[in-house]
Write an enzyme that holds these catalytic residues in place. Structure first.
Site, mmCIF file in Angstrom:
data_model
loop_
_atom_site.group_PDB
_atom_site.id
_atom_site.type_symbol
_atom_site.label_atom_id
_atom_site.label_comp_id
_atom_site.label_asym_id
_atom_site.label_seq_id
_atom_site.Cartn_x
_atom_site.Cartn_y
_atom_site.Cartn_z
ATOM 1 N N HIS A 1 61.551 100.367 -18.494
ATOM 2 C CA HIS A 1 62.879 100.973 -18.607
ATOM 3 C C HIS A 1 62.857 102.493 -18.681
ATOM 4 O O HIS A 1 63.906 103.127 -18.696
ATOM 5 C CB HIS A 1 63.615 100.428 -19.829
ATOM 6 C CG HIS A 1 63.071 100.957 -21.122
ATOM 7 N ND1 HIS A 1 61.939 100.436 -21.697
ATOM 8 C CD2 HIS A 1 63.478 101.961 -21.930
ATOM 9 C CE1 HIS A 1 61.682 101.092 -22.814
ATOM 10 N NE2 HIS A 1 62.595 102.033 -22.977
HETATM 11 C C1 UD1 Z 1 66.673 104.510 -25.493
HETATM 12 C C2 UD1 Z 1 65.599 105.429 -26.051
HETATM 13 C C3 UD1 Z 1 64.220 104.897 -25.678
HETATM 14 C C4 UD1 Z 1 64.067 103.455 -26.084
HETATM 15 C C5 UD1 Z 1 65.193 102.636 -25.476
HETATM 16 C C6 UD1 Z 1 65.105 101.185 -25.866
HETATM 17 C C7 UD1 Z 1 66.306 107.803 -26.102
HETATM 18 C C8 UD1 Z 1 66.027 109.136 -25.522
HETATM 19 N N1 UD1 Z 1 65.701 106.777 -25.498
HETATM 20 O O1 UD1 Z 1 66.586 104.591 -24.072
HETATM 21 O O2 UD1 Z 1 63.238 105.661 -26.354
HETATM 22 O O3 UD1 Z 1 62.823 102.964 -25.638
HETATM 23 O O4 UD1 Z 1 66.433 103.181 -25.938
HETATM 24 O O5 UD1 Z 1 66.038 100.430 -25.208
HETATM 25 O O6 UD1 Z 1 67.022 107.685 -27.058
HETATM 26 N N2 UD1 Z 1 73.180 101.051 -21.654
HETATM 27 C C9 UD1 Z 1 73.956 99.929 -21.589
HETATM 28 N N3 UD1 Z 1 74.208 99.265 -22.747
HETATM 29 C C10 UD1 Z 1 73.713 99.663 -23.936
HETATM 30 C C11 UD1 Z 1 72.926 100.808 -23.988
HETATM 31 C C12 UD1 Z 1 72.655 101.497 -22.832
HETATM 32 O O7 UD1 Z 1 74.432 99.536 -20.536
HETATM 33 O O8 UD1 Z 1 73.987 98.983 -24.954
HETATM 34 C C13 UD1 Z 1 72.862 101.763 -20.405
HETATM 35 C C14 UD1 Z 1 73.813 102.874 -20.134
HETATM 36 O O9 UD1 Z 1 74.071 102.893 -18.764
HETATM 37 C C15 UD1 Z 1 73.011 104.100 -20.494
HETATM 38 C C16 UD1 Z 1 71.580 103.660 -20.195
HETATM 39 O O10 UD1 Z 1 71.564 102.277 -20.500
HETATM 40 O O11 UD1 Z 1 73.401 105.205 -19.785
HETATM 41 C C17 UD1 Z 1 70.557 104.352 -21.011
HETATM 42 O O12 UD1 Z 1 70.859 104.253 -22.397
HETATM 43 P P1 UD1 Z 1 70.392 105.408 -23.432
HETATM 44 O O13 UD1 Z 1 70.869 105.109 -24.794
HETATM 45 O O14 UD1 Z 1 70.714 106.736 -22.885
HETATM 46 O O15 UD1 Z 1 68.830 105.352 -23.436
HETATM 47 P P2 UD1 Z 1 67.811 104.163 -23.146
HETATM 48 O O16 UD1 Z 1 67.342 104.279 -21.750
HETATM 49 O O17 UD1 Z 1 68.346 102.850 -23.597
#
Ligand code: UD1
Length: 397
Positions: free
Chosen positions: A212
């Protein structure tokens, strides 16, 4: 004594669960849990609260998705009010996600004592969003709770005061040890079927995949190359791939698993799994392929060979003592090493010291002792007298 614990993303929930459990043993501790809302889908958040028996948060700040700067700014703005009203004796943050740093900065600016659980880990790669979060959070924390000796060395090198550093072990492994029996008996269908797509028979050997990170999935050429390697491996062992929402978007965009291709590949792409489901699957997997930090540690604790699709790791003990191997962003190497594992030549490891299920107990004991006595967390007095506790200053320099 009032503790404000802040969580926001999936790996945070696993780390906070054993800490909250431990805090409940201290009648003098009042714990307020705040969820930033960084992760908000049922599978990414609530399912973890349910599996890990975490009480509902006192407050959800509902920040949602956005750029790192937007997320960080929103969390700080909303948390400032909460911290002002709650006036905690200490703020506890875990891991390295955006919520971790945002809460750390807010606490430090408000002069509140700050504890960072999982301090000191460094990949030395500033292009990783988590690396900045780690470095900045550690620069602010009064209590630095470390999982492995490399973390102690890193903090010393960065000039963090010795008396703030505590090598305590790994709270993620506390959770694993507590929940593994339940995870093993958790119902997982014998045939795992992606909706309308391919299936994997889980009664036979299988591999488990999680990818991811932006560095793995955001660049189309890199992701296609890794996917092609997975297809080769899947000809020899079926692969279960629970996908993070970010990865699902990339899969959809690059069309690498349209229905006809997926049926042929043996890669079963399923939605994100709850903690117990994933841990149950992980514990029986023959091979794990990942770019996650936590999964590297869990594989080591479970003794299962793990191939990490990254150029570096902030958790070097999983390489030196555990079952983890870095294969880089290199499809050919991934296939070669996977074949070795399938031939029974995968890495064998041992459990790192202090990954014994008692890290949370050590942490909470320090907080209870240090915060209540003197209340001067900005200059924490030396260390606890607990016999199983390793203060950094007891380690060789
Ligand atoms: C975050 C953490 C990462 C961790 C990961 C675990 C940071 C910088 N990164 O990354 O270290 O390994 O979580 O999962 O904080 N989204 C959804 N639903 C959700 C959450 C996210 O659809 O409930 C999608 C959204 O499109 C979002 C993308 O996932 O833009 C990324 O989410 P984000 O919270 O920015 O970071 P992660 O990639 O999940």
């Amino acid at each position: 004594m009032r503790i404000l614990a802040v969580v926001g993303a999936r790996p945070n929930f696993v780390k906070i669960a054993p800490l909250l459990d431990e805090m409940r043993r201290y009648p003098e501790m009042e714990t307020i849990l705040v969820h930033t809302g960084q992760h908000y889908d049922y599978e990414m958040s609530k399912a973890f609260f349910e599996d890990l028996e975490i009480p509902a948060p006192y407050l959800n700040l509902g920040v949602g998705s956005g750029t790192a700067v937007t997320q960080t700014a929103k969390i700080m703005l909303r948390l400032e009010r909460v911290m002002r009203e709650a006036r905690p004796d200490v703020v506890v943050v875990v891991g390295d996600v955006n919520s971790t740093f945002s809460a750390a900065f807010t606490a430090a600016r408000m002069g509140l004592p700050l504890a960072h659980v999982e301090a000191g880990l460094r990949s030395f790669d500033r292009t990783m969003p988590e690396e900045l979060n780690r470095v900045l959070t550690d620069a602010l924390a009064d209590f630095l709770f470390v999982t492995e000796p490399s973390g102690v060395e890193n903090l010393r090198r960065e000039g963090r005061p010795e008396e703030r550093i505590y090598l305590v072990g790994n709270v993620m492994i506390d959770a694993l040890r507590r929940f593994l029996p339940r995870a093993k008996s958790h119902p997982i269908p014998h045939r795992l079927q992606a909706p309308g797509k391919s299936h994997v028979d889980l009664t036979g050997p299988y591999g488990l995949v999680t990818l991811h990170r932006p560095s793995t999935v955001d660049d189309r050429a890199t992701f296609r190359m890794i996917w092609a390697a997975l297809e080769v491996i899947a000809q020899e062992i079926p692969l279960v791939f629970p996908v993070h929402p970010r990865t699902q978007s990339r899969i959809d965009e690059c069309g690498c698993c349209g229905p006809w291709r997926e049926a042929a590949t043996g890669i079963c792409v399923v939605p994100p799994m709850s903690y117990l489901q994933f841990l149950g699957l992980q514990s029986e997997a023959k091979l794990i392929i990942t770019d996650s930090g936590g999964v590297q540690e869990e594989s080591t604790a479970l003794g299962i060979p793990c191939l990490t699709v990254r150029e570096s790791t902030e958790r070097p003990i999983t390489l030196s003592e555990g079952t983890n191997l870095l294969v880089g962003l290199n499809g050919r190497r991934l296939v070669e090493e996977a074949r070795k594992v399938l031939r029974g030549e995968g890495k064998k490891g041992q459990l790192p010291r202090l990954w014994d299920g008692h890290a949370s107990a050590r942490i909470v004991r320090v907080l209870a002792d240090q915060v209540t006595s003197g209340h001067e967390a900005k200059c924490v007095p030396a260390r606890t007298s607990a016999p199983d506790f390793v203060a950094a200053s007891h380690l060789p320099t």
